[in-house]
Design a protein around this motif. Structure first.
Motif, PDB file in Angstrom:
ATOM      1  N   GLN B  49       0.768  -1.276   0.042  1.00  0.00           N
ATOM      2  CA  GLN B  49       0.066  -0.082   0.047  1.00  0.00           C
ATOM      3  C   GLN B  49       0.833   1.285  -0.005  1.00  0.00           C
ATOM      4  O   GLN B  49       0.602   2.082  -0.705  1.00  0.00           O
ATOM      5  CB  GLN B  49      -1.106  -0.054   1.323  1.00  0.00           C
ATOM      6  N   THR B  52       2.496   1.656  -3.280  1.00  0.00           N
ATOM      7  CA  THR B  52       1.496   2.153  -4.366  1.00  0.00           C
ATOM      8  C   THR B  52       1.192   3.548  -4.269  1.00  0.00           C
ATOM      9  O   THR B  52       1.439   4.642  -5.394  1.00  0.00           O
ATOM     10  CB  THR B  52       0.380   1.270  -4.149  1.00  0.00           C
ATOM     11  N   SER B  57       7.833  -0.061  -5.591  1.00  0.00           N
ATOM     12  CA  SER B  57       7.412  -1.432  -5.295  1.00  0.00           C
ATOM     13  C   SER B  57       7.258  -1.722  -3.819  1.00  0.00           C
ATOM     14  O   SER B  57       7.982  -1.301  -3.021  1.00  0.00           O
ATOM     15  CB  SER B  57       8.409  -2.512  -6.085  1.00  0.00           C
TER      16      SER B  57
END
Lengths: 242, 242
Positions: B49, B52, B57
């Motif tokens: 999370q 993102t 990554s």
DNA sequence: CGGTGTGAAAGTTTTCACAGCG
DNA sequence: CGCTGTGAAAACTTTCACACCG
């Protein structure tokens, strides 16, 4: 070595693979140093001299330039004025770049008056703020406009770059407005991550993060055994005009 | 995995090799994002999370944290408040950092009023200028002092970090003054390279260079064939509260 | 399960070292 | 000579993939 193009010396487009970001940031440093040397009257420079002034190796300078073309004269080095011109071609700053700013607070007002932009061919041509008390004020010769005029102004003045200088909670909104108006690249001074569509370029500057990087460096050095480093005196730095 | 220390979760010092700079800069971005999430009420987050939200990554997030210790709970992720505390330990910003500024021009005055510093525990505690017309003025609650008082003030207020916000031709001089007064790290806003003795840390911010990086990105994208990239709309960005 | 921590592999950047050139 | 331009080697960073954990 490229077998065709037997004579050309000018900057080539980054012919196949893309150039690493870190290389481009060093190109800006080379350019800044070269401009200083040019003002001081120096006409040629070697990769070793240029590297020494900036703390890089000669090989790194040559490799970096090699991404964009061949600019040097074996046995001589580089001609300062030629190399400046080539680097400005690379960075795009031989052409003028009108810039739009959103946010005319403390920091925005300071940027409106910042003298360093002009020399690299950037000029803030319009500034906007959501606060009606700011709109209409003239700061550093620029009239603060309401956001309703953003798209029309960007179109009329053919502005391609924008600066976001609003509080964090307004930054994404400002970015969306700029994108809708057709801007191609954004410098974001708000301390927040903004999302942009693919193809729109961005650069971020977070002033508090810069200080954090510094405090890390200071505390982590103290935690390390701090070997060698014979404690040089801060007297006369290398003024660098070989 | 470290066999001793069977319980400790806190940040370890960078036990042997030094941490890459780029990792430290991402730590600052993680921290900034985590503070936003904390304010929004989120209590745990996974590496996926967090990555993102910032365009990294999951593996990169975990590797970066791995330089400093073990902070996560398998199957759960990280506790937001714990991770914030750990990162502030890493960066050194759980302690307050008084900062001194040299140069009270346009940009310096804006930095005096910049709200973003306080949250990360930085506070500009004193400001200096060589111009006698500036000295004595009170800007953003800070009285501008003459440079003659620099060393005494730094000693009295136990200041360890300095900001240089003077014109390029004064920057090295300002740096020398700061070093003589015992400063340990410098943020340099002047568009020039400054030389510091070994052991003194520095971070540089050149506003024109930031714009150059942007113009390069914009022009080099146009020269490239610009493959794929299905042109997303700038409507609703990921607000990121999973 | 869902997610961490981490060796090993892949990819990238820097340094080395030297042929070639004016 | 002195210095560029550039392959090849070395160093470094990122991604992969999987054992392990609650």
């Amino acid at each position: 070595m490229v077998p065709d193009e037997p004579h050309s010396r000018a900057a080539e487009p980054p012919s196949d693979a893309s150039v690493p970001k870190v290389v481009v940031s060093r190109i800006s440093l080379y350019l800044r140093e070269l401009q200083r040397l040019q003002a001081a009257g120096q006409t040629t420079i070697s990769s070793g001299q240029l590297g020494t002034l900036l703390g890089f190796s000669d090989a790194q300078v040559r490799k970096d330039l090699g991404f964009f073309g061949q600019f040097g004269y074996p046995g001589v080095g580089y001609r300062v004025d030629e190399l400046i011109h080539a680097m400005r071609d690379i960075l795009g700053t031989n052409q003028p770049w009108p810039v739009v700013m959103i946010g005319a607070g403390n920091l925005g007002q300071a940027l409106l008056g910042y003298r360093g932009f002009g020399r690299q061919n950037f000029a803030i041509q319009a500034a906007f703020d959501a606060d009606p008390r700011k709109v209409g004020q003239v700061i550093q010769g620029i009239r603060i406009q309401p956001l309703s005029e953003l798209a029309a102004t960007i179109r009329e003045k053919q502005i391609r770059l924008g600066m976001i200088v609003v509080p964090a909670n307004r930054a994404q909104e400002a970015a969306n407005d700029l994108i809708t108006a057709g801007i191609e690249g954004i410098v974001n001074f708000a301390p927040v991550t903004i999302s942009l569509p693919d193809g729109i370029q961005q650069v971020s500057v977070d002033l508090a993060i810069e200080l954090e990087q510094l405090s890390f460096a200071v505390v982590s050095r103290l935690q390390r055994p701090l070997a060698e480093e014979p404690t040089a005196a801060p007297t006369s730095p290398p003024t660098g005009d070989g």
